[in-house]
Motif scaffolding. Sequence first.
Motif, short mmCIF file in Angstrom:
data_model
loop_
_atom_site.label_atom_id
_atom_site.label_comp_id
_atom_site.label_asym_id
_atom_site.label_seq_id
_atom_site.Cartn_x
_atom_site.Cartn_y
_atom_site.Cartn_z
N GLY A 39 0.68 -1.13 -0.16
CA GLY A 39 0.04 -0.14 -0.02
C GLY A 39 0.86 1.30 -0.19
N ALA A 40 2.15 1.04 -0.05
CA ALA A 40 2.88 2.44 0.10
C ALA A 40 3.84 2.55 -1.43
CB ALA A 40 4.05 2.31 1.16
N TRP A 92 25.89 8.54 -1.05
CA TRP A 92 24.93 9.49 -0.93
C TRP A 92 24.00 9.61 -2.08
CZ3 TRP A 92 23.69 14.18 -3.53
CH2 TRP A 92 22.50 14.52 -3.09
N ILE A 93 24.83 9.73 -3.32
CA ILE A 93 24.35 10.16 -4.46
C ILE A 93 23.65 8.60 -5.03
CG2 ILE A 93 25.04 9.97 -7.08
CD1 ILE A 93 27.05 12.07 -6.36
N ALA A 94 24.30 7.44 -4.39
CA ALA A 94 23.59 6.14 -5.13
C ALA A 94 22.76 5.70 -4.18
CB ALA A 94 24.77 5.19 -5.24
N SER A 95 22.39 6.43 -3.04
CA SER A 95 21.54 5.70 -1.92
C SER A 95 20.09 6.46 -1.73
CB SER A 95 21.96 5.22 -0.59
OG SER A 95 22.67 6.36 -0.01
N GLY A 96 19.37 5.98 -1.04
CA GLY A 96 18.10 6.63 -0.62
C GLY A 96 16.81 6.32 -1.33
N SER A 97 15.74 6.72 -0.52
CA SER A 97 14.38 6.34 -1.31
C SER A 97 13.42 7.28 -0.75
CB SER A 97 13.87 5.12 -1.04
OG SER A 97 13.94 4.81 0.35
N VAL A 98 12.28 7.37 -1.34
CA VAL A 98 11.13 8.32 -0.82
C VAL A 98 9.86 7.32 -0.78
CG1 VAL A 98 9.45 10.19 -1.23
CG2 VAL A 98 12.10 10.34 -1.68
N THR A 99 9.21 7.35 0.49
CA THR A 99 7.88 6.31 0.36
C THR A 99 6.86 7.19 1.00
OG1 THR A 99 9.56 4.63 1.11
CG2 THR A 99 7.31 4.30 1.77
N THR A 100 5.93 7.09 0.19
CA THR A 100 4.58 7.56 0.57
C THR A 100 3.59 6.57 1.10
OG1 THR A 100 3.88 7.72 -1.80
CG2 THR A 100 5.29 9.50 -0.94
N ASN A 101 2.85 6.99 1.58
CA ASN A 101 1.41 5.90 2.04
C ASN A 101 0.42 7.05 2.33
OD1 ASN A 101 1.76 6.92 4.92
ND2 ASN A 101 3.10 5.12 5.37
N ARG A 102 -0.67 6.53 2.89
CA ARG A 102 -1.80 7.37 3.22
C ARG A 102 -1.56 8.20 4.20
NH1 ARG A 102 -4.22 5.02 7.51
NH2 ARG A 102 -3.97 3.03 7.97
N PHE A 116 7.15 13.42 7.21
CA PHE A 116 6.20 14.32 7.60
C PHE A 116 4.78 13.58 7.27
CE2 PHE A 116 8.46 18.37 5.86
CZ PHE A 116 9.24 18.44 6.90
N GLN A 117 3.78 14.12 8.01
CA GLN A 117 2.46 13.83 8.12
C GLN A 117 2.01 14.45 6.88
OE1 GLN A 117 0.96 11.04 9.49
NE2 GLN A 117 3.13 10.79 10.42
N TRP A 118 1.06 14.16 6.06
CA TRP A 118 0.17 14.78 5.10
C TRP A 118 -0.37 16.18 5.44
CZ3 TRP A 118 2.73 13.79 0.78
CH2 TRP A 118 2.86 12.35 0.31
N LYS A 157 2.79 14.74 -8.19
CA LYS A 157 1.36 14.79 -8.36
C LYS A 157 0.63 14.31 -7.20
CE LYS A 157 -2.41 14.58 -10.81
NZ LYS A 157 -3.54 15.45 -10.06
N GLU A 158 1.35 13.18 -6.68
CA GLU A 158 0.91 12.30 -5.39
C GLU A 158 0.88 13.38 -4.37
OE1 GLU A 158 1.45 8.63 -2.47
OE2 GLU A 158 2.82 8.73 -4.31
N ILE A 159 1.95 14.30 -4.31
CA ILE A 159 2.02 15.08 -3.08
C ILE A 159 1.10 16.27 -3.26
CG2 ILE A 159 3.50 16.98 -2.03
CD1 ILE A 159 6.13 15.28 -3.05
N GLU A 160 0.78 16.73 -4.46
CA GLU A 160 -0.07 17.73 -4.47
C GLU A 160 -1.78 17.01 -4.26
OE1 GLU A 160 -0.09 18.91 -8.68
OE2 GLU A 160 1.80 19.89 -8.55
N ASP A 161 -2.04 16.15 -4.75
CA ASP A 161 -3.12 15.33 -4.36
C ASP A 161 -3.34 15.04 -2.98
OD1 ASP A 161 -3.66 15.21 -7.11
OD2 ASP A 161 -3.08 13.09 -7.35
N GLN A 162 -2.14 14.77 -2.10
CA GLN A 162 -2.58 14.15 -0.67
C GLN A 162 -2.58 15.52 0.12
OE1 GLN A 162 -2.86 11.57 0.76
NE2 GLN A 162 -2.55 10.00 -0.75
#
Length: 172
Positions: A39-40, A92-102, A116-118, A157-162
């Motif tokens: 779900g994420a 630093w350049i090669a690693s990382g992720s951004v995860t979004t959920n509800r 951050f909470q939406w 787009k997901e950030i704008e929608d949330q």
Amino acid sequence: MGNSFMSAVGSAASVALIVVATRWLSEVKGAQFPRTRGGACVYGIKWQWRAVGLADGIFWVILSIWSWRDLNHPGRTLLAAITVAFVAAGLWIASGSVTTNRTGITKTALGRSRSFQWSDITEIRLHTKQGGAIELRAGAQKLVIDSRFVAFQHLLKEIEDQTQLQPAAASS
């Protein structure tokens, strides 16, 4: 004469390689959609950025090992410090992720995580001069997501929608 000519050719080749690599990275598109896990949505680093970051680290480690033969060289400590700095930058350049959920968004890089909470996000800024980086503000805190991540437009787009917020152009 021959040695200075080879030095000039080597310098020109280095500059050409940097120009080609920079152009290649700036034109990278990456995946159009994130991976989904339970779900994420998970936005990873584009493979081209991973390749450059890992190549950078490997290059400096090899250079350091190769120069370590001369144990009496006075610049050995400086070279070791430069190697550590460039290996860290490559990681630093090669690693990382951004995860979004509800409930919110989390950015992870080199073991450091920020969430951050939406509902806490008060502003979205776009840094067009920095490759389109997205800056999220929650009061005095901020979270910057750069263009190394896949499906960047999908993420925006997901950030704008949330958040129900529209991005503003950053002043810097």
